[in-house]
Structures are given as structure tokens and as C-alpha cells.
Design a protein around this motif. Structure first.
Motif, PDB file in Angstrom:
ATOM      1  N   HIS D 198     -21.250   3.472 -71.589  1.00  0.00           N
ATOM      2  CA  HIS D 198     -20.257   4.524 -71.819  1.00  0.00           C
ATOM      3  C   HIS D 198     -18.818   4.033 -71.829  1.00  0.00           C
ATOM      4  O   HIS D 198     -17.989   4.571 -72.555  1.00  0.00           O
ATOM      5  N   ASP D 199     -18.496   3.024 -71.051  1.00  0.00           N
ATOM      6  CA  ASP D 199     -17.093   2.608 -70.929  1.00  0.00           C
ATOM      7  C   ASP D 199     -16.821   1.222 -71.501  1.00  0.00           C
ATOM      8  O   ASP D 199     -15.755   0.650 -71.223  1.00  0.00           O
ATOM      9  N   ILE D 200     -17.744   0.683 -72.296  1.00  0.00           N
ATOM     10  CA  ILE D 200     -17.547  -0.713 -72.732  1.00  0.00           C
ATOM     11  C   ILE D 200     -16.325  -0.870 -73.623  1.00  0.00           C
ATOM     12  O   ILE D 200     -15.799  -1.970 -73.756  1.00  0.00           O
ATOM     13  N   GLY D 201     -15.850   0.233 -74.194  1.00  0.00           N
ATOM     14  CA  GLY D 201     -14.608   0.146 -74.970  1.00  0.00           C
ATOM     15  C   GLY D 201     -13.444  -0.365 -74.132  1.00  0.00           C
ATOM     16  O   GLY D 201     -12.455  -0.855 -74.671  1.00  0.00           O
ATOM     17  N   LYS D 202     -13.569  -0.265 -72.823  1.00  0.00           N
ATOM     18  CA  LYS D 202     -12.484  -0.730 -71.959  1.00  0.00           C
ATOM     19  C   LYS D 202     -12.311  -2.244 -72.009  1.00  0.00           C
ATOM     20  O   LYS D 202     -11.253  -2.758 -71.652  1.00  0.00           O
ATOM     21  N   THR D 203     -13.359  -2.965 -72.417  1.00  0.00           N
ATOM     22  CA  THR D 203     -13.178  -4.420 -72.551  1.00  0.00           C
ATOM     23  C   THR D 203     -12.136  -4.738 -73.620  1.00  0.00           C
ATOM     24  O   THR D 203     -11.511  -5.789 -73.579  1.00  0.00           O
ATOM     25  N   ALA D 204     -11.943  -3.810 -74.577  1.00  0.00           N
ATOM     26  CA  ALA D 204     -10.922  -4.017 -75.611  1.00  0.00           C
ATOM     27  C   ALA D 204      -9.662  -3.201 -75.357  1.00  0.00           C
ATOM     28  O   ALA D 204      -8.605  -3.488 -75.909  1.00  0.00           O
ATOM     29  N   GLY D 227     -15.345   2.088 -77.875  1.00  0.00           N
ATOM     30  CA  GLY D 227     -16.717   1.897 -77.424  1.00  0.00           C
ATOM     31  C   GLY D 227     -17.718   2.425 -78.446  1.00  0.00           C
ATOM     32  O   GLY D 227     -18.750   1.794 -78.716  1.00  0.00           O
ATOM     33  N   TYR D 228     -17.393   3.556 -79.009  1.00  0.00           N
ATOM     34  CA  TYR D 228     -18.233   4.130 -80.071  1.00  0.00           C
ATOM     35  C   TYR D 228     -18.447   3.121 -81.191  1.00  0.00           C
ATOM     36  O   TYR D 228     -19.567   2.896 -81.669  1.00  0.00           O
ATOM     37  N   ARG D 229     -17.358   2.461 -81.602  1.00  0.00           N
ATOM     38  CA  ARG D 229     -17.444   1.489 -82.702  1.00  0.00           C
ATOM     39  C   ARG D 229     -18.271   0.270 -82.315  1.00  0.00           C
ATOM     40  O   ARG D 229     -19.040  -0.257 -83.119  1.00  0.00           O
ATOM     41  N   MET D 230     -18.105  -0.197 -81.086  1.00  0.00           N
ATOM     42  CA  MET D 230     -18.862  -1.368 -80.637  1.00  0.00           C
ATOM     43  C   MET D 230     -20.355  -1.061 -80.625  1.00  0.00           C
ATOM     44  O   MET D 230     -21.172  -1.883 -81.049  1.00  0.00           O
ATOM     45  N   VAL D 231     -20.709   0.131 -80.148  1.00  0.00           N
ATOM     46  CA  VAL D 231     -22.125   0.496 -80.088  1.00  0.00           C
ATOM     47  C   VAL D 231     -22.675   0.671 -81.499  1.00  0.00           C
ATOM     48  O   VAL D 231     -23.764   0.192 -81.830  1.00  0.00           O
ATOM     49  N   GLU D 232     -21.912   1.338 -82.336  1.00  0.00           N
ATOM     50  CA  GLU D 232     -22.376   1.553 -83.705  1.00  0.00           C
ATOM     51  C   GLU D 232     -22.639   0.221 -84.411  1.00  0.00           C
ATOM     52  O   GLU D 232     -23.621   0.070 -85.141  1.00  0.00           O
ATOM     53  N   GLU D 233     -21.767  -0.736 -84.194  1.00  0.00           N
ATOM     54  CA  GLU D 233     -21.903  -2.059 -84.806  1.00  0.00           C
ATOM     55  C   GLU D 233     -23.212  -2.729 -84.378  1.00  0.00           C
ATOM     56  O   GLU D 233     -23.962  -3.244 -85.214  1.00  0.00           O
ATOM     57  N   ILE D 235     -25.882  -1.291 -83.142  1.00  0.00           N
ATOM     58  CA  ILE D 235     -27.071  -0.548 -83.576  1.00  0.00           C
ATOM     59  C   ILE D 235     -27.550  -1.068 -84.926  1.00  0.00           C
ATOM     60  O   ILE D 235     -28.757  -1.178 -85.175  1.00  0.00           O
ATOM     61  N   LYS D 236     -26.606  -1.407 -85.793  1.00  0.00           N
ATOM     62  CA  LYS D 236     -26.982  -1.944 -87.113  1.00  0.00           C
ATOM     63  C   LYS D 236     -27.847  -3.186 -86.988  1.00  0.00           C
ATOM     64  O   LYS D 236     -28.631  -3.497 -87.879  1.00  0.00           O
ATOM     65  N   GLY D 237     -27.696  -3.903 -85.854  1.00  0.00           N
ATOM     66  CA  GLY D 237     -28.485  -5.121 -85.675  1.00  0.00           C
ATOM     67  C   GLY D 237     -29.875  -4.873 -85.111  1.00  0.00           C
ATOM     68  O   GLY D 237     -30.657  -5.812 -84.967  1.00  0.00           O
ATOM     69  N   VAL D 238     -30.190  -3.631 -84.767  1.00  0.00           N
ATOM     70  CA  VAL D 238     -31.525  -3.332 -84.225  1.00  0.00           C
ATOM     71  C   VAL D 238     -32.369  -2.722 -85.333  1.00  0.00           C
ATOM     72  O   VAL D 238     -32.097  -1.615 -85.793  1.00  0.00           O
ATOM     73  N   ASN D 239     -33.382  -3.458 -85.711  1.00  0.00           N
ATOM     74  CA  ASN D 239     -34.246  -3.040 -86.809  1.00  0.00           C
ATOM     75  C   ASN D 239     -34.906  -1.688 -86.570  1.00  0.00           C
ATOM     76  O   ASN D 239     -35.555  -1.500 -85.547  1.00  0.00           O
ATOM     77  N   GLY D 240     -34.727  -0.773 -87.507  1.00  0.00           N
ATOM     78  CA  GLY D 240     -35.448   0.488 -87.438  1.00  0.00           C
ATOM     79  C   GLY D 240     -34.969   1.440 -86.360  1.00  0.00           C
ATOM     80  O   GLY D 240     -35.682   2.385 -85.994  1.00  0.00           O
ATOM     81  N   PHE D 241     -33.787   1.217 -85.847  1.00  0.00           N
ATOM     82  CA  PHE D 241     -33.257   2.124 -84.824  1.00  0.00           C
ATOM     83  C   PHE D 241     -33.215   3.542 -85.396  1.00  0.00           C
ATOM     84  O   PHE D 241     -32.590   3.796 -86.426  1.00  0.00           O
ATOM     85  N   LEU D 249     -27.056   8.797 -78.989  1.00  0.00           N
ATOM     86  CA  LEU D 249     -26.410   7.820 -78.119  1.00  0.00           C
ATOM     87  C   LEU D 249     -24.896   7.771 -78.387  1.00  0.00           C
ATOM     88  O   LEU D 249     -24.086   7.771 -77.452  1.00  0.00           O
ATOM     89  N   LEU D 250     -24.517   7.763 -79.666  1.00  0.00           N
ATOM     90  CA  LEU D 250     -23.088   7.743 -79.990  1.00  0.00           C
ATOM     91  C   LEU D 250     -22.404   9.000 -79.449  1.00  0.00           C
ATOM     92  O   LEU D 250     -21.258   8.956 -78.995  1.00  0.00           O
TER      93      LEU D 250
END
Lengths: 323, 323, 323, 323, 323, 323
Positions: D198-204, D227-233, D235-241, D249-250
Motif C-alpha cells: 500500500h505505501d511502496i510509493g513512499k520509496t519514490a 505506488g499505483y504506477r509501480m504496482v501496475e508496472e 503486474i504486466k510482468g506476471v503472466n495471466g494476472f 488490487l490497484l
């Protein structure tokens, strides 16, 4: 005698024979007996009405889908103070003639191509090549143009009709042109790029192919973040787009509702962002006001005061000479 | 060596020999001994400063009044983080040369005559003869013109300088011109008359002959009701002015702050009144934002963020290339 | 058998033969067929009811106007949970006997002449000759007295009946008398003059000749500014009325709703103004509370709790022994 | 005699010879004379202090940059109620020994590796393979781990120190574990994935290499959208999400501040999103409360009550036995 | 054929022969004729329904009281969109078989004895003998246990069913256990004692013998002050209970709604009180959210969005796979 | 020459030799060197001042306690804009003469015995024997009378001096007398009993033996719940006190702050409770207004406007003739 009528002209007792667009379709259980009846929301450019078919519901339901145009023969009834259209199973027929669905939806009264040209002209007047290139990466993208010319600006509030988004956008652009004349210290190109792009997320936040509704993305992510993503994506396609300019433009998108309680995750942190907020507020609120006032005026109430408007929390002054 | 300096250029340690306008004058009791010292607020077009004379206070005080221009020789000191000017009894001399007090007050950076002409042109474009006649009963009244061209639009907030009222008025008129093009269903003349007259109560709500302060009427009655009265008075002078039009125009004046908590005793009850609110809001808030942002920018703080602004409850983004 | 009944005693199924006051009259289009029916709001001192005539609507409508007293023979029906009165075209007859319309409107339960005398006595006790002369310029003006004794204090909220204004005014005066005993440092005459005059704008803000409704001025200007104007006008007639006293009294009128969001364009800036606010608040809110509680009590609900009151956002405690 | 001291132990009059981290460096103009002095913010793990060098400012300033560790010899003074460190030009020396900057910043009192392991264990317990894979695409990304273990959770409010983000995240995860036991109908994996991310956007959103400050992105875009953008990015790397799972989740990330006025562009629209809000609220607010209460307790005020805390708008009860 | 049915399974047209609990009983006057009919609120564990008997109302009413179980034979009708049960005078019979009234009320889906044991275990783990003794003076008081296991936590909002109080209490205790692990500096025993006792006033604030309603004390005093009194009373029975500890615990009870506008006469003044607030908020609000979401899900609406929920002011996202 | 002076007359430079009451006593660490100095808050009926002794702090501190009266010889200094009294170790002497501490505290300007008699007279006029007996169980309890005549009504806001509670109570009683004349439908005895008892919790919520401060109970429980408990306790001593009357009276105490955000755990649920709220509001707010206005008036500021009052968020109008 059955007649071809628009929704807004229907009266209880009319027999109808008209074509409508199917906006919703639902099988509903009877309360007082076993089985289902069919409930359909029909619309045309003047409004919408619920229609019901009491028999052979499943069979009739299988003949068409939402988004189809159907020809209906039926009778208008008054039920709990609202009109509804009752039809027999054989009274519904799927229209096979080619037709323009847009003609069945309510639409802006302004000329969409004119509005688009106005926006293009503003874009052409920009001096900053990065912003200009970015804006045209939208305004020359045919899929985008298509959506941009059709999308509404809302489901319920202001500009809630086909073409509502572009009508609202052109107004905000025009107000921002005035602002940039009055406040020459502002970055005109940044402000106008923000004005053109501020609401483009609405092309994804609403569905408007045959009815206006909120999409899943529209509800769960909202048009502000959707627009932010669309702009960010296109910026990557503009060679050498300056980083600070990118942050500033994205901030204009994100902050354009001014306050958190109005949906912006950040508040305006420099003057162009603040200017865009007030231009957007002016047009969206004034349009909502005039739409609701117009609705009250058409009720034909006697006297100078309208009914009490809960949405605006006041009585409108309709004046003496309203006839 | 003593120097002729503007207030904004003073530094601790300077010796000064300049003329200033006296804005306030007060005899203050010493805390640590018997007797009084003299405290004077001095100003010029670049700002204001407190000056003090420790001796012969009553005698010196009798030489001049607020509103006079004085020549002061003294020394600048830093006291609790602020500058003050210390002078000897013989260091103050009342200026007897004729002078233009307006030169000693801070003033709009726009051309006041140009702003006035713009407003007159708008007035001339009106089709409704009653409204046009009413507006010109102000715009051709020399006493009014005089006040209208000098008055500020606020003591502390936006446009708080000589010419602030007319600068703000012309902006609101310009925005309303744009609105009436975008919303042709609005009564253009009513909206523009409202725009021109909405804040004229400020000519009585502020004193601005040699400093900007709130008058008794300004505080106890406020500019909205004062403006209402001024307009009502002049309407009586226009033969056959329609009663409904009069009520509508007065309503525009009274409701132009939109909400009770912003000072309007009634909220807007028809579209032109609502339009005026947003035009006024846009210009007053945007000007306040730019004034405060400009103030923060001049502080020369390092980094991309300004100090925290309590008035706007945020940090400003100053950007990377502000030097 | 037809009966003479008051509105509050009507029941579905009754046949009625009574005289009522016509409060509203409207021709309404049928939903299910061509043509119009007639809808009339009828009232007497106990309440009001909608009446309908299905035939010869235009003809019947031409026989009378709102404000007339009519004799109606008809039948009471229940329609969507409310009662309505149905009459034939020949069941309505315009009353030609002289009658006192006030008898047909709901009215204060207190003695209006007693209330007026109380106020006059307070006025007579004033020591400040200017204020006394001003107050009596109202209290000896027969047109004013007439309106002052009839006007309501509201359309919907507290004291919403004939005589409501004077009842409320006398209460506020009585509370201010108590305040001035408890706070001898206040200017008693100023406070009492403010109490007597604070709501006189309501004589113009409401119409109450044959129904209670908001006038155009009442909605667009509001009673506070209307009262301010009335007082200002009369002050001009008092020779030598001191300027500061005039500003103070006008400020009492303008600030007596305490907060902008409650309708005052200025907040109280000295103690007498603040005192008047709380006296007004006490009486208006307490009356509203008791009126709504009384309404809930008359419903005869079982148990100690009333229905939920949306206007006051709570359940009332009715107690155990309410029968 | 000069001493090696921590910031929190400095007293007026001390002579100091210690190493500190340079957090800010600024040349400031003298008010009382021409030229510049040097102002430096120095810190260590116990706090920070402003230091000043009155001479050869430009020369000394050229010797080091923010982020360097310097050895300072100087004297502590009290100035307007705060301490400052005064040093001579030769009293500053850039440290060339290798050093761990983290030792100079204030840090969580919990064990960061333990916190990380707790989070990894929760991630390993997930049954939904898509969510698990997504979460581990962060928890096995070394750059991310590095930032995640260092970032603060705020600049000023709760957890405003190195390791604050991971401390807060682990708490929210623990609370969500409890929630999912109490509310078995919730989707445990979705809730826990939301809690971890939820708060990983804080790393940036923060810079924390040698001081804690808001980044440009942090201020203009804010951590929620980052954080929304980091997660969305990822997700693209997880096949068939699955698409709906992705939207859900977003939505958890975007809505986790619950209200618009607290920074969320959307409000929670299903139960897992609402649960995350309250878990986040509990930990962030309770930590802030305890941090401020602790700060007040250390002041050593006599009596049972603390000073008035403006941030929490109350006096704390410190109790009788606080010694 | 008459059938034994649960309330939630009733449909218009059904003939019914079932036993129900009488929740309310009222004689109502006919609108359209003289005399009374009987109106009864009937319930079982699945819900409640209004039943009416048109004849011999007084006679039938004398046969039973609220709280009785009755056997009803009647017919289900639809009236203004709601179902009602119509029965003949002879269709009602007071049940004389012994029965468990609790079976007729809606109830928590969790195991009440399990919940109680969980709470007892927490109490047993306490180290502070005074708090432990106090908590057990409740948990070993049979009258209290009886009420504590039956009481609801609300009439309308969250946990509004038999066993709601204990279900909510155990959740708050569980969350506080987690908090005390994450915040070891808090006084665990004080926090847990507060968690166990925070809502016990609800045993007196509601009646729940045969329906859930607010008692006189519940409305006029409210559960917070009622609980405060119950705890204070029992503290007197614990020998040597420290005065400060007593004040702290009572403060936890009084402040647990966090804000005055949520019903607490004091705000939390130390960390354990603040922690309890958030634990209570989390469980009460999340339960309310899930209850309302569940209600919307059972409506079977098509599409991904629920109807608009006024109580939570949003549409719920129901998702795609809800069938 | 040393002089006997009141606190309000002290000026920087005075040498003083007077007796004062010790309100607070604290040993403070020097910032610039090892060791302690002594800080003492001294007061008399005209105000309070901080005094400091730089040497032999521990020794001097051991000579007296807060609540003692001391004779001080020292010198007044100005420090950061405030006055402070500096004394030598031998300049402090504990007064051993008997003295009336109340003479050293600021006190109501009204006659306390007169106020008490007024309240007793009201109590004697009550017709309801239960309420009368209850009220006299307080008014004839000597310990209570003692506290009731001394307690303040606040620490900072209105009536924050000895006798403030009884002054405020008598005013509320007087206003309620007026209300009960204007609203004869209210239960006069209930309202007056509520008026007399509404704030008695303040006798326990404040300490006022030698300074005014909030007690532990006052902060953690607050005067509303404390008063509720005191009244409940005494009701038990009145034989046959009706249960409903008891609930009603306790409700008046609990709800008298009207809104939760103003400290009442319940809102008024019947008219007497609502009436008490407005009587209390009127007197407390008006007194606060007059106290703050008076404070501003004594500053002797030139012009018609006071300084900006943050507590009341406005400028006061001081008028032209204030000298």
C-alpha cells in the motif's frame, strides 16, 4: 392508432409503434407468482422509458441484446406516478436496418466538429514544441478523436450526454485563453495543454456506446488517474520531453479538482494548476446549474419560484415573464 | 553617507535621507521609564516601515499628521528580526513641496486608463438601454470614476493596492464576456452590468487616501450591502427601470460571494448570478495565489519547494530553473 | 349527510359542505387524456387540503381567484396516503358574504394586542431620545403596525403563522431585557431597539394576505437586507440621529444571524450585536423545537419515543405519561 | 576542552569536536553588511542542529556538499531560544574516512531484517499464485528491497525516520492478518497483498539518502499514485494476472487513505479496500500519537498534564508516577 | 395449501401457517371509517413483517402481548411495494408450547460460547491483579454474563442482532492483542481491560428480550455513560484499586468514540485510550461495511455495480463473478 | 525605593516589596551552565507574573510551597516582551501572618451572597417537591455551598475567576425564568432545577484553592459526567423520586452542551433540555465576548478597530468615543 413518437412526447394511454435503442435488459422474477417477466430500458435522443413484457419473457429476451435497436408496438401506462410501456411478446422486433446509434442518445446541442476545430486551433497556436507535439499526439490519433468526440463528461451531473466531454473541454480551453491574456505571467502553453487534456480520462471512465454508464476502471480508478496514465504514456513518445515540464503537466491533470474531497490526490502547487482548477470549476458548475434550472423551467410551475431543488439546495427564481 | 532610498531597499546599518508618506502616527508610553516616544509608520510605493523617535516625542508629533509627506534623516536598525528606522527630533521635516500622494502608495502594474476604457467599451456594447444607462450613470460620474480608479480590492488579500478594484473589475468583466459567448442562453447585458458593478461598494468600504484600511462602514456594513445601496440609489434615477430587472441586478450584487460563509446574504437563484460568482472567484483566488507565490519566490529559498504558506496551506513548487 | 368541518377534522369518506379560503389555483393537464382539470389549495385556520375538480375546469376556474373564500360541497378521498377533496363543477360557489380572511389562516395562540403593548412599553422605557423616536416612527406608523401584527416569522420553520413575527419579536425583547439586567455594561437602549427592529424586514419578505409565501424581494434580497433598508430610511427622518449610533444599530440588524452561513453578511463586532444574536437564536430555535415536538406528540405513536425527526435529526423523548 | 558529542547532548557553552552529516548548505547574505555567511544543517542519529561560519563563507562552502560527513570544531550558543553551532573557517574538515551514512540518520528502534522476514513469511503464506508472484516480484528485487528497508513513512508525521516505511508496513500486515481471522469472508490474499504494497510509493516520494525530504514526484504526484504506477508496472510482468484482480488490487492502493480529503482519489468500494483503510489508519495515527506523547513526556514538565499539543489539539495526561 | 415458512421466504400470494414472535402490537384507527384495525409486527430469525387484521381488532388484540409467540394463518399481499400478512380474527392463536424466544430473533453467526471463552482467556492472561479482579467481577457475574451474551451492539448499524455485543467485543479484544504486540510500550492490561469493558453499557442501553430497541436510559443517557457507571460501581468492590488506574480505565470507556461528535464527552488523552478508539472504529465500521455490502449483494442486481447506498454514500463494486 | 504594588501596576525598572500568592514553583536547569535556578509564578487579585531567582535555588525552594503567601523584594525586568521579577535568595520570605488566600485570586465583580440568595429564591419557588428537595440537598450542604461559591466556570474561557461558577449559574437561572414565562408549556421546575445544577461538576473539575487549574477528574472525566454523578448520588437520598423525572433531569445535565462536538454525550431530546442549552450558550458566549472585548479595549489602541482577536476571529469595533 399507433404512432411513431419520441420518448419525451409519450402520454399514458398512447399506443406506440416506434424504434428505440435497448439500454438495459433484465429478466425479473414475479413477486406474486412463479416465473419471470422481461424488463427493458428503451431510449432515444429525447430520453428513456422502462418497458415490460409479461409473457414468454425468456423467449423474447433471446431475440436482442442491449445496444440493439428494436421496433416496439405497445401501450403506455402510468404506474406509481411514472410512465411505462407494456408490450406483447410479438410486439418487439429487432431492427435489422443499419442505423446510427448516436441518433438514439441525447447529445450536445453544439456542433462537435466546430468544437474540435476550436481546440485544434488553440493547439496550433502553442509555442512550446514539446507540449504541442504531445497534444497533437492525441488530436491526430483517430481512435482517440473518436472517443473524445463522443464521450460524455458525466453520468448524472453536468454535460451528461454524447459530446459532453468535448463541449466542456472547449469551454475550459476558452476560459484559459482569457486567463492567459489577463495573467501574462502564466505559462500559456502549459495552461492550455492542461486544459485540453485535463479530462481525457473520461474517455475510459465511461461507457457510451449505447448508454452512459461508469466503467469498472471509471469507478475503481477514476478519470483523474486514468487521464494521468494516458498522458504519461504519450509523453514517452515525445523525444526529449523535459522532465520538469512532464511533472508540471501531470500535476495539472492530477490536481485539477482542487481539493481532495473533490477527487484530486494533490492540491495545486503552482499558479497554472490553480488557474486550471477554477476554469474547470466555472464551466462544470455553471453548466450543472443551467441544466438543473432548465429542467425546473420546463415543469411549467406557476409563480416566480421553482420547486425546491435538492441537488442545488435552493429554489430557482424563474421570473415573471417565463411564458 | 545618507542616501535617498526606497523602503524595499533599506538594510540594517544604512543612514537614510528620504521622503516618505506618514501612514500612522502614535505616541507610546515607555515600558521602562516615564514618558512617551513617537512611533510613525512611513511608506512609499515599494512598502512600509516603522520609525521611532525616542526624545521630544510630543513636540515632534505636533509637526505633522498622517497623510503628510515628511523628509526623514535617520538610521536603519534590526529589531527582533524586523527593520526599524530611528531618527532624532531634528531629523524629521514636514515636506511643503506639492506632491502626488499616489506616488507613495503601492499600485497596480496595469494601466488604469486602459482598464477603464475596456470597461467603458463593454458598457457601450450593451443592448439593454436601462442597464446601459444605469452603468453609465456610474461611469460618467466624476466623483465615482475618481474613487473607482483608486480604490483597492482588499486590505490584505488579493489586489490590495491602489487600482486593485478596477484591475479586478476589468478581469471579471473579461471572464464574463467569455462566459456569455459560451453560454448564449444567459442574459449578456445583465451579467456584464453585474460584473461592472459587483464590487463598487469597495469604494466606500476602504480608505485609501494615504493608506489602505477598512472604514467604519466597511467593517460594520461590508462592501456587498454598501454596493447594493449604491446601485439601488442610481436605479431610482433611471426612468422606467423595470422592477424585475432591478431585483435581478441587485440580487447579482448581493449573491456574488456565492455562499453565506463567504459573505453573501443570499445565494445565487438564477444562472447569471451563479456565473458572476465563479468569474469573481476565479479572478480573486487566482490573483491571491499568484501574489503569494510571487512573495515566496522573491525569498530566494534554495531547492524546488517554497516555505510552507499558512495562508494557502501548502508548499509551492518553485521549479528547478527559478534563478 | 354533508357537514361543516374544519380541515384538520376531515376523514376519507366524509361528504363536506364548508367554506374555505383559496390559497392556490392551478389548471393541470391530464396525463391520460387531452384537457385540463382544476386543482385548488383550500385552507382554514386548522390547516390546508388540495381539492380537485375533474370537469369544466376552465369554466370553474374563472369563477374565483386565490384569496377568495369559497363554499365547497364535495367528498374526501385518500390518494397515495394523503387526503384530497373531490368536487363537481357545481359544487363550488364564491362566497359573497363579507368575511375576515384572517380567520382562515393559522395564527399565534398569544394575544397580539398584548404582545404589541409589551413592545410599546419597552420602547417607552428607553432613555436615548434618538432611538426612542426612531422606534416610535415604526410603532406609530399605522401601515407598519398593520403588517407587523400580521406577518409570520417564517414560511416553514418557527412561528410560521399570522402573528408569528410579533410573537417572536416580543420574546426577543423580553430576553434582551433580562440580558441587560445581567450585563449592566451593555447599552440597554441600543440592544432593545435592535430587538424590536431586528426582523421587521419580514413584513416585506413574506406575503400573508391569504397564504404564507416568500415574496420576490424576500427570496432575492432577504429579510435582513430589507430590514436594514427600512431602518436606514426611517433614521433619515430623525433629526440629528448620531452617525455612530446609526452604524451601530444597522450593524445589529445585519449581524443578527451571527454567522455568514446563517445569512448575516457581517458578524457581530461589539457586545450588543452579539447579545442580540443569542436572544434571537434562543427564541427561534426553541420555538422550532417545541413546534416539531408538538407535531410528533399529536401523532399518538405508542411508546416513549417519537418517530425520527429529519428536521431535528433525532427521536424525541415523549415520556411515559403522554396520554 | 572540546568533546565528541551527539546533537541531543549539546548545551550552550560547550566546545565541540565531532563528526556530523551535512544535510543542507546555504550561503546567506548578511543583513547588516555586505557579503555572505555560511549556514549548514548538521545531523547525527540523535537529531540535527544549524551551524554558522561568519567568515570566508564561499571558500569554506566549496570544500564539501550536502551528504558529506564533516568534522567540526566549534562552540555552541543559544540564539532566540534555540542552540546553534559557531565555527571558524578552519574548524570544518571534510571527512575522508569511509563511513556509513545511515549511522548519522535517526532510525527505527525495531530490527529491520526481522520486519522484512515477517513480511516475507506473510507473502509465502498466500494461496493465490498471481498475487504471491506479484508480491515477490517486489520482495526479491534488490533495488526495491534496498529502498524499502531504508525509506521513512513520512517527513514530519508518524514513522519519520529510516526504516519507518517497513516498520509501518509490517504493522499494517499484522493487523490485516488479525482482520482476516475475524472476517473469514474477506479475500485474505488480496488484503495482505494490499497491506504489503500500500505505501511502496513512499520509496519514490521521499529522499532519504542523507536527510528526509519530499521529492519533486512526492510533492507533485504523491505516494498513492506513485505506488499505483509501480504496482501496475509489475503486474504486466506476471503472466495471466486476472484483470479483475488487477483492478481490485490497484483500487486498494488508490483508496487506502479512505477519504478524498486524506488524499485518496477514490473511496473504498468493497470490503477488503475498507479493511486496509482502517488497518493503515490505526497504525499511522497511533504511532503519531505515541511519538508526540513521548516527545511531551521527555520535556520533564511538572504535574500530571503535558503542555498543550497543537498537533493533536489536546493536553496529554502524563500521570502521577512519570518519574 | 398453507405452509410453514420463514419470513425471508414469503412471497405475495402465499397462504401461511407458521409461528412467529410478536414484536409490536398496535390498534390503528381506520382512515375511511369508524373503528380500529389491528397491526402486528411479527418476526423470526430471518426477518420481520407487518401483519394486519381488519375485524374484531380489540378482541384479537386482547389475546396476546408483544413477546408472545403466536401461530398465524393468513395470506401474503403486496402493498405499496412491501409485503404484508393479512389474517382473519380466528387466524391468530397464542402459542402455549414452551419455546426459546431467542430462536425467533436474528443472531450472530459466530459461536457465542467460543467468543466468551476467548475473552475469558484474555482476561486470565492479565498480570495486573486489580484489573484482572475487576474484569472477572463482570465475567463471573451470572446476570451480567447472561446479558453480555445476548445484547446487540446496535439497533440499526453494525452487529444489530442477538450476540452482536459479544461478537464485537471479542473482535476489539483480538485487535488490541495485536496492537499490544506491535506497541510493547503500551500498558497491555489496561488496554485489554478497556477492550473487554468498553461497550458493556449496551447491555442496559438496548432491550433485546423479544425485539431490539433503544431503552429510555439508552436514549437519554447513552451506553458510554451507562458503561462508565457500571465500571465505576464494580471498581468500588475491588479492594485497594489504585485511584490513577481507576481514572485511566474510566477514561478509556468515556473516550472510546474518539470525538465529541461521535458521542465521547472527552477525547483520548493517553495512548491506550487512543489505541482502543481505533480498534473499536476498525471493527464497528468494517462490520457495518460488510453488512451493507452483503445486503446489496443479495439483491441480485445485474452488472458489476450495486445500487447506490445512501448509508455509505457510494456504489459497491460487486465484481464480475458474483453469481 | 521599593514599593507595595499590585501585579497589574508593575513596570520594568520598578523595585518591589510586596506579598504575593505562590501559584507554581519549579526548579529549572540552566541552559548555559550546570545547576538550577528557581522559577515561581506569583499572583494577586489583579493578575500573575513569573519570578526568578538565579542563585541558591534548591535552598530557597525549600522555604515555601505553592499555596503559600510570600513577601518578595526584587526588581522588575522586561524579557522577550514580557515582564519578570528577579529576586535575590534573601529577597523571599514566607509570610506567617494569617491571610485570606481568596484576596490573592481574581474574583467576580458581583456579590456572591446576593447571587446565592437569588438562586435560593428560585429554588424556593418550585412547586415540585422532589425537585425542590433535591435542589436543597445541594443548597443546604455546607461543603457544597463552600465550593459552589468559590469555583470558577473555566480555566481560560468565560467566568475564569473565583465566583465564576455561581455568577454564571445565576445568569442561566434568570434566563430560564424568562423562558418559562414565554413558554408556559415547559415544565418550569424541571428547567430551573436543571439550570441550578447544570454546571455543578465544575466544583470537582477545577482546583481553585490557590490557582485555577484543571483537576485529573476534570480532564479525564469532564464536568458534565462529574455533575451527572453528583446529581445521581443525591437523587438516591430523596425518597420516592420518580424514575422518569430522574432520567429527565440527568438528561438535562448530560445534554446541556447541545452538540457532541461541544462535549455532550447526548443531544437534547425534549424541550426543557433544549431550552437549557440555549440559556447556557447565551450566557457563556456573551460573557466570553465581553471579557475579550474588554481586554482589547484596555489596550488603548488608536482608531475605531481593536487588534485582531484570534479567539473570536474578528476585529472589535471600539467606537469613536472610547477615551
Amino acid at each position: 392508432m399507433s404512432e411513431t413518437k419520441k420518448v419525451k412526447d409519450l402520454k399514458a394511454g398512447n399506443t406506440v409503434d416506434s424504434t428505440f435503442l435497448v439500454m438495459e435488459k433484465e429478466l425479473k422474477e414475479f413477486i406474486t407468482k412463479e416465473g419471470y417477466y422481461l424488463q427493458v430500458k428503451l431510449g432515444d435522443s429525447s430520453g428513456s422509458i422502462w418497458a415490460k413484457c409479461w409473457e414468454k419473457a425468456e423467449e423474447v429476451a433471446s431475440l436482442f441484446e442491449p445496444g440493439d435497436v428494436v421496433r416496439i408496438k405497445g401501450v403506455v401506462e402510468s404506474f406509481r406516478g411514472r410512465l411505462q410501456l407494456i408490450f406483447e411478446p410479438e410486439g418487439l422486433e429487432r431492427s435489422t436496418e443499419p442505423c446510427n446509434i448516436a441518433e438514439y442518445l441525447s447529445m450536445t446541442s453544439k456542433n462537435i466538429d466546430f468544437l474540435f476545430d476550436e481546440i485544434v486551433q488553440t493547439a496550433e497556436s502553442m509555442g512550446n514544441e514539446y507540449l504541442k507535439q504531445l497534444v497533437f499526439s492525441f488530436l491526430r490519433d483517430h481512435d482517440f478523436i473518436n472517443s473524445f468526440k463522443k464521450a460524455p463528461a458525466a453520468k448524472i451531473h453536468h454535460h451528461n450526454y454524447i459530446g459532453g466531454l468535448i463541449e466542456h473541454t472547449q469551454s475550459v480551453v476558452a476560459i484559459c485563453e482569457t486567463i492567459s491574456r489577463l495573467y501574462p505571467e502564466l505559462d500559456r502553453d502549459l495552461l492550455l495543454a492542461g486544459a485540453i487534456l485535463h479530462d481525457i480520462g473520461k474517455t475510459a471512465a465511461y461507457e457510451y456506446s449505447f448508454r452512459i454508464d461508469v466503467t469498472e476502471e471509471g469507478g475503481l480508478i477514476d478519470h483523474i488517474v486514468l487521464g494521468y496514465r494516458m498522458v504519461e504514456e504519450k509523453i514517452k513518445g515525445v523525444n526529449g520531453f523535459p522532465e520538469e515540464l512532464s511533472l508540471r503537466l501531470l500535476h495539472l491533470i492530477l490536481s485539477h479538482h482542487n481539493y481532495g474531497e473533490w477527487g484530486s490526490p494533490v492540491k495545486p502547487l503552482f499558479a497554472e494548476a490553480q488557474a486550471l482548477c477554477y476554469a474547470d470549476l466555472l464551466d462544470s458548475q455553471l453548466k450543472e446549474f443551467t441544466q438543473i434550472q432548465k429542467y425546473e423551467e420546463t415543469k411549467g410551475k406557476e409563480g416566480v419560484w421553482s420547486d425546491y431543488s435538492r441537488r442545488l439546495n435552493r429554489f430557482f427564481y424563474l421570473g415573471r415573464g417565463k411564458k
